[in-house]
Motif scaffolding. Sequence first.
Motif, short mmCIF file in Angstrom:
data_model
loop_
_atom_site.label_atom_id
_atom_site.label_comp_id
_atom_site.label_asym_id
_atom_site.label_seq_id
_atom_site.Cartn_x
_atom_site.Cartn_y
_atom_site.Cartn_z
N ARG A 1 0.83 -1.21 0.00
CA ARG A 1 0.00 0.00 0.00
C ARG A 1 0.86 1.26 0.00
O ARG A 1 0.59 2.21 -0.74
N LEU A 2 1.91 1.28 0.80
CA LEU A 2 2.76 2.46 0.90
C LEU A 2 3.57 2.69 -0.37
O LEU A 2 3.91 3.83 -0.70
N GLN A 3 3.88 1.62 -1.10
CA GLN A 3 4.65 1.77 -2.33
C GLN A 3 3.79 1.95 -3.57
O GLN A 3 4.17 2.65 -4.50
N ARG A 4 2.62 1.30 -3.59
CA ARG A 4 1.84 1.26 -4.84
C ARG A 4 0.41 1.75 -4.69
O ARG A 4 -0.38 1.66 -5.65
N GLY A 5 0.05 2.24 -3.50
CA GLY A 5 -1.27 2.81 -3.35
C GLY A 5 -2.37 1.78 -3.15
O GLY A 5 -2.13 0.69 -2.65
N GLU A 6 -3.58 2.12 -3.58
CA GLU A 6 -4.74 1.28 -3.30
C GLU A 6 -5.05 0.28 -4.41
O GLU A 6 -6.05 -0.42 -4.33
N ARG A 7 -4.24 0.22 -5.44
CA ARG A 7 -4.49 -0.78 -6.48
C ARG A 7 -4.36 -2.18 -5.91
O ARG A 7 -3.66 -2.41 -4.92
N PRO A 8 -5.02 -3.16 -6.49
CA PRO A 8 -5.02 -4.51 -5.90
C PRO A 8 -3.67 -5.21 -6.06
O PRO A 8 -3.02 -5.10 -7.11
N LEU A 9 -3.25 -5.90 -5.02
CA LEU A 9 -2.07 -6.76 -5.06
C LEU A 9 -2.52 -8.15 -5.47
O LEU A 9 -3.36 -8.76 -4.82
N GLN A 10 -1.93 -8.66 -6.56
CA GLN A 10 -2.39 -9.95 -7.07
C GLN A 10 -1.28 -11.01 -7.13
O GLN A 10 -1.51 -12.16 -6.81
N VAL A 11 -0.09 -10.61 -7.59
CA VAL A 11 0.99 -11.57 -7.79
C VAL A 11 2.23 -11.12 -7.02
O VAL A 11 2.68 -9.98 -7.17
N ILE A 12 2.77 -12.03 -6.21
CA ILE A 12 3.98 -11.74 -5.45
C ILE A 12 5.00 -12.84 -5.74
O ILE A 12 4.65 -14.02 -5.83
N ALA A 13 6.25 -12.45 -5.93
CA ALA A 13 7.33 -13.41 -6.21
C ALA A 13 8.34 -13.37 -5.07
O ALA A 13 8.77 -12.29 -4.65
N ILE A 14 8.72 -14.55 -4.59
CA ILE A 14 9.78 -14.70 -3.59
C ILE A 14 11.06 -14.95 -4.36
O ILE A 14 11.17 -15.94 -5.09
N VAL A 15 12.05 -14.06 -4.22
CA VAL A 15 13.21 -14.08 -5.10
C VAL A 15 14.49 -14.27 -4.29
O VAL A 15 14.74 -13.57 -3.32
N ASP A 16 15.31 -15.24 -4.74
CA ASP A 16 16.64 -15.44 -4.18
C ASP A 16 17.47 -16.17 -5.23
O ASP A 16 16.94 -16.74 -6.18
N GLU A 17 18.79 -16.14 -5.03
CA GLU A 17 19.68 -16.89 -5.91
C GLU A 17 19.40 -18.39 -5.77
O GLU A 17 19.34 -18.91 -4.64
N THR A 18 19.26 -19.08 -6.89
CA THR A 18 19.00 -20.54 -6.88
C THR A 18 18.18 -20.94 -5.66
O THR A 18 18.68 -21.65 -4.79
N PRO A 19 16.94 -20.48 -5.58
CA PRO A 19 16.17 -20.63 -4.33
C PRO A 19 16.05 -22.06 -3.83
O PRO A 19 16.10 -22.29 -2.62
N SER A 20 15.91 -23.04 -4.71
CA SER A 20 15.71 -24.41 -4.24
C SER A 20 16.94 -24.98 -3.56
O SER A 20 16.84 -25.97 -2.82
N SER A 21 18.11 -24.35 -3.77
CA SER A 21 19.33 -24.83 -3.12
C SER A 21 19.63 -24.09 -1.82
O SER A 21 20.58 -24.44 -1.11
N GLN A 22 18.83 -23.10 -1.47
CA GLN A 22 19.04 -22.37 -0.23
C GLN A 22 18.66 -23.25 0.97
O GLN A 22 17.68 -23.99 0.92
N TYR A 23 19.41 -23.13 2.04
CA TYR A 23 19.13 -23.94 3.22
C TYR A 23 17.74 -23.68 3.76
O TYR A 23 17.05 -24.61 4.24
N LEU A 24 17.27 -22.43 3.68
CA LEU A 24 15.94 -22.09 4.19
C LEU A 24 14.88 -22.12 3.10
O LEU A 24 13.83 -21.47 3.22
N PHE A 25 15.12 -22.88 2.03
CA PHE A 25 14.10 -23.03 0.99
C PHE A 25 12.77 -23.52 1.56
O PHE A 25 11.71 -23.07 1.09
N PRO A 26 12.75 -24.42 2.54
CA PRO A 26 11.44 -24.80 3.11
C PRO A 26 10.64 -23.59 3.60
O PRO A 26 9.41 -23.59 3.52
N GLU A 27 11.33 -22.57 4.09
CA GLU A 27 10.59 -21.38 4.52
C GLU A 27 10.02 -20.61 3.33
O GLU A 27 8.94 -20.03 3.43
N PHE A 28 10.73 -20.60 2.21
CA PHE A 28 10.18 -19.97 1.02
C PHE A 28 8.83 -20.61 0.67
O PHE A 28 7.88 -19.93 0.27
N LEU A 29 8.77 -21.93 0.81
CA LEU A 29 7.53 -22.63 0.52
C LEU A 29 6.45 -22.26 1.53
O LEU A 29 5.27 -22.14 1.18
N LEU A 30 6.84 -22.06 2.78
CA LEU A 30 5.87 -21.59 3.78
C LEU A 30 5.34 -20.21 3.43
O LEU A 30 4.14 -19.93 3.59
#
Length: 446
Positions: free
Chosen positions: A194-223
């Motif tokens: 809301r503070l960055q983009r106003g009242e327009r609807p939020l629809q798609v969010i991406a969790i981004v990291d380098e080679t995410p599936s190889s990160q030790y905390l990848f299970p948290e990305f899934l959470l």
Amino acid sequence: MRGKVVVPVPGCPMAIESPSTTPFFDSRCANPLSMEALNQYCFCVSVDPGKLHDALLGALGAHGVPGTLAETHPHLFAGLPVYVSRENIERVEAAVRAIEAATGLAEYRAQALSWAPDIAQYNPGSPGGLLGMDFHLSPDGPRLIEINTNPGGMLLNTLMGQVQDVCMPSVVVAPTDAVAAERAVIDLMREEWRLQRGERPLQVIAIVDETPSSQYLFPEFLLFRELFSRHGLKALICAPEELEYRDGSLWAGGERVDMIYNRLTDFPLSLPEHAALRAAYLAGHVALSPHPRAHALYADKRNLMLLGDPTFLDHAGADATTVEILAKTVPATTQVTASNRDELWSRRRQLFFKPASGFGSKASYRGDKLTRRVWDEMAAGIYIAQALVAPSERHMGGEGTPLKADIRCYAYGGKPLLFAARLYQGQTTNFRTPGGGFAPVLTAVR
């Protein structure tokens, strides 16, 4: 020689061994100031790691996580809680509020941004998301070790909080509610949007990291993906090179992305593979949290020099309470320079050295473990020297070496959301210590 005495504690299903001929647990066990002593004498299992791994797999099984998490992440969760007195919990909460007050001062921001990368000058309009504030518990109270803008473990610890068993519910309790903390995560992400983009609807969010599936905390990305999906958002997990910036939008896998939950450790987004994300962010075409400005204002280690300097804070306009709290909480910190290197080397045993923009304890050194070769190599980087504050200890029972304990407070906008601990051996926190990992924090019932 003193023998061990088995001391029954009211409400505790297990006997507790005290290395004293006098029972330690009497009426003092309900005294908040005696909570830390339980770290030495209480070995009641608060969290069954096997049960927790099962709960985690139950939450993630539909997302392709194999049933070998206990084998691949055997030291992700500790079996014992860490006890923190109510007084120290309240001191951490006060420090969180004081840090938020200090970082909002115009003079503080001007100074912090003066040594930040150029991208931090861009203000997208939001605080920048979840913070992880790490403390060591000294005999004189909690001491702030560092602040992180993309702290791992929030959802893992909320899950742990929901499956833990408190063995003395009439005496101890979790200082924060795990269910409320999980709900706060989605609320703060929507507030960032809301503070960055106003009242327009939020629809798609991406969790981004380098080679995410190889990160030790990848299970948290899934959470996180599961949490976002549960609240009506389409959630993706992707690497930065999968992002494409075209036609005034950021795309991933054929989806127009509205918001990025950023787990990258390239805080200024300076690497070539982050060019698309950087361009979309600076054009205001995607919400980003945490963002480079947040890292510059909160997580650059040089900022500890400001937060721990009463003269600077007073001159910057901080109120007396904020100055007093931070003077007691932030260890003395200075930048390593050509002019003070010899003096710092001479008293290195009382110092801890960290790269100014480092993360995850990488390239950080206790002074008493520092070799001359590494010290000379450090001259090429930007380092701070922090007064050494030894972590507290958690005894694990038997004759084994106690584990070190860090206390982390997850916070947003000056409000503490969740407390957790990390148990480990070695110079810095890790997930390689048998019996170590994330641990629940318990404190005295009010």
